[in-house]
Enzyme design. Structure first.
Site, PDB file in Angstrom:
ATOM      1  N   ARG A  31      47.230 -47.418  43.144  1.00 46.21           N
ATOM      2  CA  ARG A  31      47.811 -46.225  42.616  1.00 46.21           C
ATOM      3  C   ARG A  31      49.117 -45.914  42.524  1.00 46.21           C
ATOM      4  NH1 ARG A  31      47.014 -40.079  43.712  1.00 46.21           N
ATOM      5  NH2 ARG A  31      46.277 -38.966  41.612  1.00 46.21           N
TER       6      ARG A  31
ATOM      7  N   ILE B 178      48.545 -37.349  36.780  1.00 41.84           N
ATOM      8  CA  ILE B 178      47.557 -38.236  36.786  1.00 41.84           C
ATOM      9  C   ILE B 178      46.440 -37.418  37.584  1.00 41.84           C
ATOM     10  CG2 ILE B 178      48.919 -39.001  39.014  1.00 41.84           C
ATOM     11  CD1 ILE B 178      47.716 -41.740  38.958  1.00 41.84           C
ATOM     12  N   SER B 179      45.181 -37.751  37.122  1.00 38.26           N
ATOM     13  CA  SER B 179      44.082 -36.834  37.855  1.00 38.26           C
ATOM     14  C   SER B 179      43.896 -37.134  39.145  1.00 38.26           C
ATOM     15  CB  SER B 179      42.689 -37.226  36.935  1.00 38.26           C
ATOM     16  OG  SER B 179      42.908 -37.126  35.235  1.00 38.26           O
ATOM     17  N   GLN B 180      43.206 -35.954  39.627  1.00 38.40           N
ATOM     18  CA  GLN B 180      42.639 -35.964  41.025  1.00 38.40           C
ATOM     19  C   GLN B 180      41.648 -37.156  41.362  1.00 38.40           C
ATOM     20  OE1 GLN B 180      40.501 -32.539  42.382  1.00 38.40           O
ATOM     21  NE2 GLN B 180      40.683 -33.279  44.509  1.00 38.40           N
ATOM     22  N   PRO B 181      41.937 -38.068  42.482  1.00 36.19           N
ATOM     23  CA  PRO B 181      41.141 -39.333  42.642  1.00 36.19           C
ATOM     24  C   PRO B 181      39.429 -38.896  42.833  1.00 36.19           C
ATOM     25  CG  PRO B 181      42.986 -39.479  43.704  1.00 36.19           C
ATOM     26  CD  PRO B 181      43.276 -38.000  43.193  1.00 36.19           C
TER      27      PRO B 181
END
Ligand code: SAH
Length: 208
Positions: free
Chosen positions: A30, A56-59
């Site tokens: 990432r 970038i979205s939350q994992p």
């Protein structure tokens, strides 16, 4: 030292019990999908800024969305909102062929370069308005929407779902969104409303 991507994957595995998804998260670095100034936080379970006012979205949410799509190795997938390309990279590991669409050309080009460096040749970056989907490549076995759609799922996306196809999207406005899972069945489209989430909005038309 534990590989940091593996560390994040293990943390997520406590909440999302889907071994293929967890393995994919462990396999994608990432840190390559965030700006240099954010690298130290790349393996924290948080959304991070990626430029153009986007994130970038939350994992954890990404893991959940990947799991809901129940992907098979041969699936054709549409991803709306390429952003950094991280979510698209994960889709590429879990499915057959992925088209990812982004309205900001800069973000799309950076994502394409990252995906090339990781040799993810089955992920294709397209610049355009994801509200319309990609009729030229439809139908899709799975559609992933990574931006909040407003009150309803874009009708063009529903129309581009293959028989048995699944769509996952944050539906709702700026601050009252829920994850929605839709599935095309022999008799229509079944829609389930799931947990609250928070995404940047899906913006229609070309960037100004
Ligand atoms: N999936 C991304 C994060 C998505 S953030 C990642 O892994 O990094 C949402 C993205 O959707 C933003 O990059 C935003 O520019 C894009 N977006 C918003 N509206 C869009 C539209 N109509 N068509 C295509 N992309 C859109």
């Amino acid at each position: 030292m534990v590989d940091p991507a593996l560390g994040l994957a293990r943390e997520l595995a406590r909440a999302v019990r889907d071994e293929r998804v967890i393995r994919a998260i462990a396999a994608v670095p990432r840190e390559r999908f965030v700006p240099p100034g954010e690298r130290a936080r790349a393996y924290e379970n948080v959304a991070l800024p990626i430029g153009c006012g986007q994130t970038i979205s939350q994992p954890l949410v990404v893991a959940r969305m990947l799991s809901l799509l129940a992907l098979s190795a041969g699936d054709r997938v549409l991803d709306v909102g390429t952003g950094s390309g991280w979510h698209a990279a994960l889709l590429g590991l879990l499915a057959g062929e992925v088209w990812t669409i982004e309205r900001h050309r800069d973000l799309s080009e950076s994502a394409a370069a990252r995906l090339r460096r990781l040799r993810l040749r089955n992920v294709h970056c397209v610049v355009g308005d994801g509200w319309e989907g990609l009729p030229g490549h439809a139908p899709f076995d799975a559609i992933n929407v990574a931006a909040a759609t407003g009150a309803r799922i874009p009708p063009a996306l529903i129309a581009q779902l293959a028989p048995g196809g699944r769509l996952v999207a944050p539906v709702g406005g700026e601050d009252a969104q829920r994850l929605v899972l839709a599935r095309r069945t022999p008799t229509g489209v079944r829609v389930r409303r799931l947990e609250p989430v928070r995404f940047v909005p899906l913006v229609r038309g070309a960037p100004g």
